[in-house]
Design a protein around this motif. Structure first.
Motif, PDB file in Angstrom:
ATOM      1  N   ASN A 121       0.877  -1.365   0.078  1.00 41.50           N
ATOM      2  CA  ASN A 121      -0.200   0.022   0.045  1.00 41.50           C
ATOM      3  C   ASN A 121       0.907   1.246  -0.083  1.00 41.50           C
ATOM      4  O   ASN A 121       0.388   2.228  -0.518  1.00 41.50           O
ATOM      5  CB  ASN A 121      -0.837  -0.216   1.146  1.00 41.50           C
ATOM      6  CG  ASN A 121      -2.069  -1.324   1.199  1.00 41.50           C
ATOM      7  OD1 ASN A 121      -2.641  -1.362  -0.121  1.00 41.50           O
ATOM      8  ND2 ASN A 121      -2.442  -1.669   2.259  1.00 41.50           N
ATOM      9  N   ARG A 122       2.005   1.531   0.779  1.00 40.50           N
ATOM     10  CA  ARG A 122       2.878   2.281   0.653  1.00 40.50           C
ATOM     11  C   ARG A 122       3.399   2.540  -0.904  1.00 40.50           C
ATOM     12  O   ARG A 122       3.411   3.855  -1.118  1.00 40.50           O
ATOM     13  CB  ARG A 122       4.054   2.035   1.545  1.00 40.50           C
ATOM     14  CG  ARG A 122       4.013   2.357   3.000  1.00 40.50           C
ATOM     15  CD  ARG A 122       4.949   1.808   3.690  1.00 40.50           C
ATOM     16  NE  ARG A 122       4.529   1.601   5.264  1.00 40.50           N
ATOM     17  CZ  ARG A 122       5.392   0.684   6.157  1.00 40.50           C
ATOM     18  NH1 ARG A 122       6.383   0.097   5.587  1.00 40.50           N
ATOM     19  NH2 ARG A 122       5.050   0.679   7.366  1.00 40.50           N
ATOM     20  N   LEU A 123       3.851   1.845  -1.362  1.00 38.38           N
ATOM     21  CA  LEU A 123       4.261   1.768  -2.869  1.00 38.38           C
ATOM     22  C   LEU A 123       3.073   2.250  -3.689  1.00 38.38           C
ATOM     23  O   LEU A 123       3.238   3.163  -4.747  1.00 38.38           O
ATOM     24  CB  LEU A 123       4.990   0.519  -3.403  1.00 38.38           C
ATOM     25  CG  LEU A 123       6.095   0.285  -2.678  1.00 38.38           C
ATOM     26  CD1 LEU A 123       6.787  -1.045  -3.021  1.00 38.38           C
ATOM     27  CD2 LEU A 123       7.343   1.193  -3.120  1.00 38.38           C
ATOM     28  N   GLU A 124       1.956   1.656  -3.733  1.00 39.30           N
ATOM     29  CA  GLU A 124       0.813   2.049  -4.459  1.00 39.30           C
ATOM     30  C   GLU A 124       0.525   3.610  -4.074  1.00 39.30           C
ATOM     31  O   GLU A 124       0.245   4.259  -4.995  1.00 39.30           O
ATOM     32  CB  GLU A 124      -0.467   1.192  -4.032  1.00 39.30           C
ATOM     33  CG  GLU A 124      -1.503   1.546  -4.851  1.00 39.30           C
ATOM     34  CD  GLU A 124      -1.406   0.995  -6.382  1.00 39.30           C
ATOM     35  OE1 GLU A 124      -1.921   1.877  -7.521  1.00 39.30           O
ATOM     36  OE2 GLU A 124      -0.751  -0.105  -6.625  1.00 39.30           O
ATOM     37  N   SER A 125       0.475   3.845  -2.867  1.00 40.54           N
ATOM     38  CA  SER A 125       0.290   5.626  -2.414  1.00 40.54           C
ATOM     39  C   SER A 125       1.509   6.489  -3.186  1.00 40.54           C
ATOM     40  O   SER A 125       0.993   7.331  -3.772  1.00 40.54           O
ATOM     41  CB  SER A 125       0.411   5.748  -1.012  1.00 40.54           C
ATOM     42  OG  SER A 125       0.275   6.922  -0.704  1.00 40.54           O
ATOM     43  N   LEU A 126       2.681   6.000  -3.118  1.00 32.54           N
ATOM     44  CA  LEU A 126       3.567   6.660  -3.895  1.00 32.54           C
ATOM     45  C   LEU A 126       3.305   6.772  -5.474  1.00 32.54           C
ATOM     46  O   LEU A 126       3.584   7.795  -5.888  1.00 32.54           O
ATOM     47  CB  LEU A 126       4.951   6.246  -3.508  1.00 32.54           C
ATOM     48  CG  LEU A 126       5.418   6.287  -2.265  1.00 32.54           C
ATOM     49  CD1 LEU A 126       6.825   5.583  -1.864  1.00 32.54           C
ATOM     50  CD2 LEU A 126       5.798   7.573  -1.794  1.00 32.54           C
ATOM     51  N   TYR A 127       2.985   5.843  -6.063  1.00 30.75           N
ATOM     52  CA  TYR A 127       2.469   5.871  -7.284  1.00 30.75           C
ATOM     53  C   TYR A 127       1.548   6.756  -7.659  1.00 30.75           C
ATOM     54  O   TYR A 127       1.769   7.673  -8.476  1.00 30.75           O
ATOM     55  CB  TYR A 127       2.214   4.576  -7.733  1.00 30.75           C
ATOM     56  CG  TYR A 127       1.750   4.156  -9.190  1.00 30.75           C
ATOM     57  CD1 TYR A 127       2.495   3.693 -10.178  1.00 30.75           C
ATOM     58  CD2 TYR A 127       0.249   4.568  -9.658  1.00 30.75           C
ATOM     59  CE1 TYR A 127       2.229   3.648 -11.442  1.00 30.75           C
ATOM     60  CE2 TYR A 127      -0.054   4.363 -10.892  1.00 30.75           C
ATOM     61  CZ  TYR A 127       0.761   4.134 -11.956  1.00 30.75           C
ATOM     62  OH  TYR A 127       0.307   3.913 -13.218  1.00 30.75           O
TER      63      TYR A 127
END
Length: 362
Positions: A121-127
């Protein structure tokens, strides 16, 4: 200083193909072949009598001699990436049972079982932050051709051990990296999977590398043609600031500053000779001669252009990203492309940047 992203390997591949006179491609089909005992499926992007570059369905770039491909067979038209479910299955086979694989809309994330699943979810949020930031500035974002793979290790020792086995040299203190050849981000959780906000301790590096991956897969950069290093690194360094990657909730220019790079610029470049912009734009050589000053110059020039001339900056990114695949980028063309959007009066531009920097909060 942040370890340099592993772009030189990709550039070496590009140069090797570009210097061969008979490079072809991309092919209008996918093939399946066995290469060094491994079955590979993908689309040939460029080839000569002695080299083939093939884009695997998982996003990896395979570089091999055509004669090394055994039992080669055409299997489909165009390029079809693995689905998230297919890629998840392949990654579960690649990593041992102590790792789990979590999927999101754009990512397939390998991580230790347990609280480490928060990384997906962290990486998706950064995306989402990156694509929103670029979209509102007029840059046309493309959907990635394949799911984006990230690998999260339990600790630094596991991260270094994997990199060594994979043949990837890491400088001491490296906290994470993006591999252009595999198209994967590798990192370790400095919080030990505690699931709390401690991950922010190495957030700058993670955000930097995730920005590279997202930019190369959404059309902001062209993964398979030489891109100016100042442009690639400058954009990633901009996103290290909370006011950029967390722009929806954080306001004020002071939150968008990369304070370390700004201070480096003030210490090494501000008030110096006005040819630093020309040298930065014309080639990547300055990164070898003076890496600290070069990173500072890359962030400062990128930040100035994005803050004050966002439309021209987006057009310039688009111009560079549309370069022909597997071609090198000479100094003359680099300067011409830059001047086409920002003008060729580098002395005036230097004065404008210097004034902008002098007015930034201290």
């Amino acid at each position: 200083m942040k370890p340099a992203t592993r772009l030189p390997l990709a550039l070496a591949i590009l140069s090797a193909v570009a210097t061969n006179a008979v490079a072809n491609g991309p092919a209008d089909f996918m093939l399946r072949a066995t290469i060094d005992g491994q079955r590979v499926e993908g689309q040939p992007l460029a080839w000569t009598d002695s080299q083939m570059l093939l884009l695997g369905r998982d996003g990896q770039l395979h570089d091999f001699h055509p004669k090394e491909a055994k039992d080669a067979k055409k299997i489909a038209k165009g390029f079809v990436a693995y689905s998230p479910a297919q890629l998840k299955g392949r990654l579960q086979q690649e990593f041992d049972r102590s790792y789990a694989v979590t999927t999101t809309q754009h990512f397939v994330v390998v991580h230790p079982r347990g609280e480490w699943s928060a990384w997906a979810n962290r990486l998706e949020s950064l995306y989402r932050s990156f694509t929103h930031y670029m979209s509102v500035r007029g840059f046309p974002i493309k959907r990635p051709k394949m799911p984006l793979v990230a690998v999260v290790f339990r600790n630094q020792a596991d991260y270094y051990r994997y990199a060594a086995a994979d043949g990837t040299p890491l400088a001491p203190g490296t906290l994470g990296h993006y591999s252009p050849q595999s198209n994967r981000v590798f990192l370790f959780d400095i919080s030990g999977g505690s699931g709390d906000a401690d991950w922010l301790a190495n957030a700058e590096t993670i955000i930097h590398e995730a920005t590279h991956q997202t930019a190369y897969n959404t059309g902001v950069h062209q993964r398979f043609s030489e891109q100016p290093r100042w442009l690639v690194e400058g954009l990633a360094m901009m996103f290290e600031a909370p006011g950029v990657w967390g722009a929806s909730s954080i306001k004020g220019i002071e939150t968008r500053l990369n304070q370390g790079r700004l201070q480096d610029f003030r210490n090494s470049i501000a008030g110096s000779t006005s040819d630093w912009i020309m040298r930065t734009v014309a080639s990547d050589n300055e990164f070898s001669r003076s890496p600290g000053a070069s990173y500072a110059a890359a962030w400062t020039l990128s930040f100035y252009l994005c803050e004050t001339r966002p439309e021209e900056y987006s057009r310039y990114l688009d111009r560079v990203s549309r370069r022909e695949q597997f071609t090198t980028y000479g100094s003359k063309q680099r300067v011409a492309d830059f001047a086409a959007e920002f003008g060729n009066d580098f002395t005036l531009l230097d004065a404008q940047v210097q004034r902008f920097v002098s007015e930034l909060p201290r």
